[in-house]
Design a protein around this motif. Sequence first.
Motif, PDB file in Angstrom:
ATOM      1  N   LYS A 103      21.337  -4.129  31.365  1.00  0.00           N
ATOM      2  CA  LYS A 103      22.377  -3.529  31.172  1.00  0.00           C
ATOM      3  C   LYS A 103      23.065  -2.216  30.478  1.00  0.00           C
ATOM      4  CE  LYS A 103      24.383  -5.496  26.361  1.00  0.00           C
ATOM      5  NZ  LYS A 103      23.500  -5.803  25.074  1.00  0.00           N
ATOM      6  N   CYS A 104      22.000  -1.079  30.099  1.00  0.00           N
ATOM      7  CA  CYS A 104      21.913  -0.192  29.614  1.00  0.00           C
ATOM      8  C   CYS A 104      21.621   0.819  30.761  1.00  0.00           C
ATOM      9  CB  CYS A 104      21.759   0.793  28.203  1.00  0.00           C
ATOM     10  SG  CYS A 104      20.366   0.985  27.976  1.00  0.00           S
ATOM     11  N   CYS A 151      15.031   0.575  25.233  1.00  0.00           N
ATOM     12  CA  CYS A 151      15.919   0.954  25.857  1.00  0.00           C
ATOM     13  C   CYS A 151      17.352   1.419  25.064  1.00  0.00           C
ATOM     14  CB  CYS A 151      16.636   0.121  27.314  1.00  0.00           C
ATOM     15  SG  CYS A 151      17.867  -1.224  26.060  1.00  0.00           S
ATOM     16  N   ARG A 152      18.300   2.422  25.616  1.00  0.00           N
ATOM     17  CA  ARG A 152      19.334   3.037  24.603  1.00  0.00           C
ATOM     18  C   ARG A 152      20.021   1.774  23.756  1.00  0.00           C
ATOM     19  NH1 ARG A 152      22.459   5.872  28.372  1.00  0.00           N
ATOM     20  NH2 ARG A 152      24.188   4.028  28.459  1.00  0.00           N
ATOM     21  N   CYS A 153      19.989   0.490  24.828  1.00  0.00           N
ATOM     22  CA  CYS A 153      20.690  -0.052  23.675  1.00  0.00           C
ATOM     23  C   CYS A 153      20.482  -0.704  23.078  1.00  0.00           C
ATOM     24  CB  CYS A 153      21.932  -0.708  25.004  1.00  0.00           C
ATOM     25  SG  CYS A 153      21.306  -2.483  25.825  1.00  0.00           S
ATOM     26  N   ALA A 154      19.039  -1.445  23.004  1.00  0.00           N
ATOM     27  CA  ALA A 154      18.446  -1.761  22.088  1.00  0.00           C
ATOM     28  C   ALA A 154      17.693  -0.259  20.636  1.00  0.00           C
ATOM     29  CB  ALA A 154      17.384  -1.729  22.656  1.00  0.00           C
ATOM     30  N   CYS A 182      16.399  -1.484  31.520  1.00  0.00           N
ATOM     31  CA  CYS A 182      17.377  -2.463  31.272  1.00  0.00           C
ATOM     32  C   CYS A 182      18.520  -2.488  31.603  1.00  0.00           C
ATOM     33  CB  CYS A 182      17.810  -1.929  29.818  1.00  0.00           C
ATOM     34  SG  CYS A 182      18.931  -2.891  28.707  1.00  0.00           S
TER      35      CYS A 182
HETATM   36 ZN   LIG Z   1      19.523  -1.558  27.466  1.00  0.00          ZN
END
Ligand SMILES: [Zn+2]
Length: 271
Positions: A27-28, A49-52, A25
């Motif tokens: 983003k994260c 992923c972590r943010c999702a 990802c």
């Molecule tokens: Zn993410």
Amino acid sequence: MGNAADEGMKLVDDYIDAETGLLVCGKCHTRKQKRISFLGEERIVCCLCRCAAEELEKAEKERRDRETLEDISRLKSAGLQDKTFFGYTFINCDETHSCAGYAHRYAEHFEEFQKKGQGLLLWGDVGTGKTFLAGCIANALMDRNIPVLMTSFPKLVNALGGVYSGERNEYLQSLNRYKLLIIDDLGVERDTPYVLETVYLVIDERYKSGKPFIITTNLSLQELQNPADLEHGRIYDRIMERCTPVAFSGRNYRTDRGRANRESVSGILRG
Ligand SMILES: [Zn+2]
């Protein structure tokens, strides 16, 4: 300056991690893919992923919160038989009322009172705030998703009048699904043998269930302790045994210190 705004608008790009060959990802910077073994073969599958995952959890929590609010509003429309009761909340309460603290602590420590099967007897003259504070307790508990029914004997007599005699017991027992039963204004119901018998059946069922109930009444403690006859006596006795008397005069508060159980209950009420 324009660039900074563009940067904020731009979607972050996912990328392939050179070392693992898996999608990451943008983003994260945690993996969006993982390797699993499937029938002896290695495969690459998608993962969060972590943010999702956080996003999903947040949406889930919002859904649960919304459901809780809906549950509470359902509880209230089922449990408050008078529309004016909806506004009877501690937020709207004059905290200088001499009995507000007791009502507050009863709601706060409800689980303890529930274990002891202890309720309250809010007694005193008309217009001293008994119904209001009983309503505050009801709303505070339902805000915690605890089912409460706040009703009156005329309403219960009415409801039972519409039930076949064979189903009366079932109806009375159905009141026990409420963790707290509040019956407003004992003594205003018509004083006929039929009504008296109904009042007795309601109180006796609740008494036998061991679950707490709150009674408000304009009758004095003296009247409750010295009933005119056996029919009233068997009702009042059960109330006096399970409900800690709280006197409403606008100023004074008094508890009957006759029983050991009540002593400990009074202790909690006094804070
Ligand atoms: Zn993410």
